[in-house]
Design a protein around this motif. Structure first.
Motif, PDB file in Angstrom:
ATOM      1  N   LEU A 128      -3.576  -4.274   2.238  1.00 42.66           N
ATOM      2  CA  LEU A 128      -2.216  -3.744   2.135  1.00 42.66           C
ATOM      3  C   LEU A 128      -1.457  -4.476   1.032  1.00 42.66           C
ATOM      4  O   LEU A 128      -1.749  -5.634   0.738  1.00 42.66           O
ATOM      5  CB  LEU A 128      -1.449  -3.986   3.435  1.00 42.66           C
ATOM      6  CG  LEU A 128      -1.885  -3.260   4.696  1.00 42.66           C
ATOM      7  CD1 LEU A 128      -1.107  -3.811   5.892  1.00 42.66           C
ATOM      8  CD2 LEU A 128      -1.642  -1.775   4.577  1.00 42.66           C
ATOM      9  N   GLN A 129      -0.476  -3.790   0.443  1.00 44.16           N
ATOM     10  CA  GLN A 129       0.464  -4.445  -0.463  1.00 44.16           C
ATOM     11  C   GLN A 129       1.836  -3.871  -0.160  1.00 44.16           C
ATOM     12  O   GLN A 129       1.990  -2.654  -0.056  1.00 44.16           O
ATOM     13  CB  GLN A 129       0.096  -4.218  -1.934  1.00 44.16           C
ATOM     14  CG  GLN A 129       1.058  -4.945  -2.866  1.00 44.16           C
ATOM     15  CD  GLN A 129       0.677  -4.788  -4.326  1.00 44.16           C
ATOM     16  OE1 GLN A 129      -0.417  -4.385  -4.668  1.00 44.16           O
ATOM     17  NE2 GLN A 129       1.614  -5.109  -5.191  1.00 44.16           N
ATOM     18  N   ASP A 130       2.826  -4.731  -0.042  1.00 42.28           N
ATOM     19  CA  ASP A 130       4.193  -4.307   0.295  1.00 42.28           C
ATOM     20  C   ASP A 130       4.207  -3.419   1.543  1.00 42.28           C
ATOM     21  O   ASP A 130       5.012  -2.491   1.644  1.00 42.28           O
ATOM     22  CB  ASP A 130       4.846  -3.563  -0.878  1.00 42.28           C
ATOM     23  CG  ASP A 130       5.080  -4.438  -2.089  1.00 42.28           C
ATOM     24  OD1 ASP A 130       5.103  -5.677  -1.934  1.00 42.28           O
ATOM     25  OD2 ASP A 130       5.250  -3.885  -3.194  1.00 42.28           O
ATOM     26  N   GLY A 131       3.268  -3.674   2.454  1.00 43.85           N
ATOM     27  CA  GLY A 131       3.187  -2.894   3.689  1.00 43.85           C
ATOM     28  C   GLY A 131       2.579  -1.522   3.519  1.00 43.85           C
ATOM     29  O   GLY A 131       2.554  -0.718   4.448  1.00 43.85           O
ATOM     30  N   LYS A 132       2.082  -1.206   2.326  1.00 46.24           N
ATOM     31  CA  LYS A 132       1.485   0.101   2.046  1.00 46.24           C
ATOM     32  C   LYS A 132      -0.037  -0.009   2.092  1.00 46.24           C
ATOM     33  O   LYS A 132      -0.617  -0.969   1.588  1.00 46.24           O
ATOM     34  CB  LYS A 132       1.903   0.605   0.656  1.00 46.24           C
ATOM     35  CG  LYS A 132       3.388   0.571   0.358  1.00 46.24           C
ATOM     36  CD  LYS A 132       4.142   1.661   1.025  1.00 46.24           C
ATOM     37  CE  LYS A 132       5.571   1.827   0.598  1.00 46.24           C
ATOM     38  NZ  LYS A 132       6.354   0.717   0.198  1.00 46.24           N
ATOM     39  N   PRO A 133      -0.710   0.990   2.664  1.00 51.81           N
ATOM     40  CA  PRO A 133      -2.171   0.937   2.777  1.00 51.81           C
ATOM     41  C   PRO A 133      -2.873   1.246   1.449  1.00 51.81           C
ATOM     42  O   PRO A 133      -2.296   1.878   0.556  1.00 51.81           O
ATOM     43  CB  PRO A 133      -2.480   2.023   3.810  1.00 51.81           C
ATOM     44  CG  PRO A 133      -1.352   2.998   3.678  1.00 51.81           C
ATOM     45  CD  PRO A 133      -0.137   2.169   3.316  1.00 51.81           C
TER      46      PRO A 133
END
Length: 190
Positions: A128-133
């Protein structure tokens, strides 16, 4: 900017990035316009595809691979408050990257603004990055006063498959904007 629902990925099975890049070069040449690119997750893939066409040097000015958040802010002018609020995986970040690509590839001494800009940001994975999958991608396309944001896409597959899909989609979206402009002007075509 409200969060839009994820767009389903529809593969382009009969076209390659090379076909689309050639169309882009022809459309830009016919309009006597230029292009700059700012990439993050695609890591230069969009620029590599564009420059695979032998005529690209007439229309492609260059670009920036802004993998680091600081480059997005400092070189491309992406708003720090936006990044603090939303992270870098966001549609408005892609749009601001596209605007930044136009700026950094314009020639001040000739007062010649680059006509088109493309920006790509997203998560290739595996984490994940910045809460995005992984697979989340946004694409910004800027031409004249018109700014388009595409995404969020959810591209399936491995890290490399996500990156390849993002390159293909960015090129296809740019070509679509160029075709739309050509049809409106009725003076040039693929």
């Amino acid at each position: 900017m409200a969060s839009a629902p994820a767009l389903a990925y529809v593969p382009h099975p009969t076209e390659t990035v090379s076909h689309i890049a050639t169309d882009i070069t022809r459309l830009l040449r016919a309009a006597n316009e230029t292009l700059g690119v700012a990439e993050s997750l695609t890591g230069g893939g969009v620029m590599a595809a564009l420059t695979s066409d032998p005529g690209a040097s007439a229309v492609f000015r260059g670009g920036v691979v802004s993998y680091a958040t600081e480059l997005k802010r400092e070189l491309l002018g992406v708003d720090a408050a936006l990044i603090a609020r939303e992270g870098v995986i966001h549609g408005e970040v892609a749009a601001q990257m596209a605007h930044g690509a136009r700026q950094v590839t314009s020639f001040a001494d000739e007062d010649t603004m680059t006509n088109w800009g493309v920006g790509t940001t997203g998560v290739a994975g595996p984490d994940l990055q910045d809460g995005k999958p992984a697979g989340t991608v946004f694409i910004g396309v800027v031409g004249g006063d018109n700014t388009r944001v595409y995404g969020p896409f959810q591209f399936p597959g491995s890290r490399e498959q996500v990156r390849e899909a993002a390159v293909l989609e960015a090129l296809a979206r740019l070509r679509g904007a160029l075709v739309e402009k050509a049809e409106a002007n009725k003076g040039w075509s693929v």
